[in-house]
Design a protein around this motif. Structure first.
Motif, mmCIF file in Angstrom:
data_model
loop_
_atom_site.group_PDB
_atom_site.id
_atom_site.type_symbol
_atom_site.label_atom_id
_atom_site.label_comp_id
_atom_site.label_asym_id
_atom_site.label_seq_id
_atom_site.Cartn_x
_atom_site.Cartn_y
_atom_site.Cartn_z
ATOM 1 N N LEU A 199 0.877 -1.169 0.000
ATOM 2 C CA LEU A 199 0.000 0.000 0.000
ATOM 3 C C LEU A 199 0.918 1.223 0.000
ATOM 4 N N HIS A 200 0.813 2.021 -1.029
ATOM 5 C CA HIS A 200 1.776 3.100 -1.213
ATOM 6 C C HIS A 200 1.091 4.447 -1.378
ATOM 7 N N PRO A 201 1.816 5.515 -1.055
ATOM 8 C CA PRO A 201 1.270 6.849 -1.298
ATOM 9 C C PRO A 201 1.325 7.125 -2.808
ATOM 10 N N PRO A 202 0.210 7.448 -3.424
ATOM 11 C CA PRO A 202 0.204 7.608 -4.877
ATOM 12 C C PRO A 202 1.121 8.724 -5.371
ATOM 13 N N GLY A 203 1.360 9.708 -4.548
ATOM 14 C CA GLY A 203 2.222 10.807 -4.949
ATOM 15 C C GLY A 203 3.696 10.470 -4.956
ATOM 16 N N ALA A 204 4.060 9.273 -4.505
ATOM 17 C CA ALA A 204 5.471 8.903 -4.425
ATOM 18 C C ALA A 204 6.060 8.480 -5.767
ATOM 19 N N THR A 205 5.228 8.285 -6.760
ATOM 20 C CA THR A 205 5.714 7.851 -8.066
ATOM 21 C C THR A 205 6.571 8.949 -8.674
ATOM 22 N N PRO A 206 7.835 8.652 -8.995
ATOM 23 C CA PRO A 206 8.714 9.678 -9.562
ATOM 24 C C PRO A 206 8.189 10.187 -10.912
ATOM 25 N N GLY A 207 8.360 11.459 -11.143
ATOM 26 C CA GLY A 207 8.035 12.036 -12.436
ATOM 27 C C GLY A 207 6.596 12.460 -12.632
ATOM 28 N N LEU A 208 5.741 12.281 -11.630
ATOM 29 C CA LEU A 208 4.356 12.709 -11.778
ATOM 30 C C LEU A 208 4.257 14.224 -11.762
ATOM 31 N N ARG A 220 -3.354 15.217 -9.360
ATOM 32 C CA ARG A 220 -4.741 15.626 -9.202
ATOM 33 C C ARG A 220 -5.683 14.597 -9.818
ATOM 34 N N VAL A 221 -5.350 14.117 -11.027
ATOM 35 C CA VAL A 221 -6.183 13.111 -11.696
ATOM 36 C C VAL A 221 -6.223 11.823 -10.880
ATOM 37 N N ILE A 222 -5.069 11.398 -10.370
ATOM 38 C CA ILE A 222 -5.024 10.187 -9.541
ATOM 39 C C ILE A 222 -5.908 10.356 -8.310
#
Length: 136
Positions: free
Chosen positions: A56-65, A71-73
């Motif tokens: 379970l991960h924080p969606p904002g942690a994905t590099p390059g977003l 916002r869309v996520i």
């Protein structure tokens, strides 16, 4: 080739709610709990299956977003259309009763699908769709 599924990733936006759902409602073990730079990763998995986990991960942690992508996520997570996973159980009706007792957000009660499986669906606190099908 010898390949197996080690882990799958699902986003979360509330670590406490995620732990309560996956541990207390689904009965999964908490295998790892990591905080870093204000973000929180939690690894869970079914007891007796140490080789299979959900991170379970924080969606904002994905590099390059970009900010727009974040916002869309967030919008898709709020609608429950961003991510999901399929699980399996030997006794769907018993599992569903336990999910209801745990206040799971029920999307679909157990039903025999026209494509040959019996399943139900719930959402976790982040809106991820969790389909659970009965194994034979």
């Amino acid at each position: 080739m010898d390949i197996s599924i080690h882990s799958a990733y699902l986003p979360h936006d509330d670590p406490e709610a995620a732990v309560a759902f996956y541990r207390d409602t689904l009965g999964f073990e908490i295998r790892n709990d990591v905080e870093y730079n204000g973000m929180h990763w939690i690894t869970v998995g079914p007891p007796g299956q140490p080789g299979t986990s959900i991170v379970l991960h924080p969606p904002g942690a994905t590099p390059g977003l970009t900010d727009d992508e974040r916002r869309v996520i967030a919008e898709m997570m709020a609608k429950g259309t961003y991510a999901g996973i399929n699980l399996a159980t030997k006794n769907l009706d018993e599992t569903f009763t336990q999910l209801q007792a745990g206040d799971a957000d029920v999307v679909q009660e157990p039903i025999d699908q026209p494509y040959g499986v019996r399943d139900c669906a719930v959402r976790d606190p982040a809106g991820n769709l969790i389909r659970i099908q009965e194994t034979r």
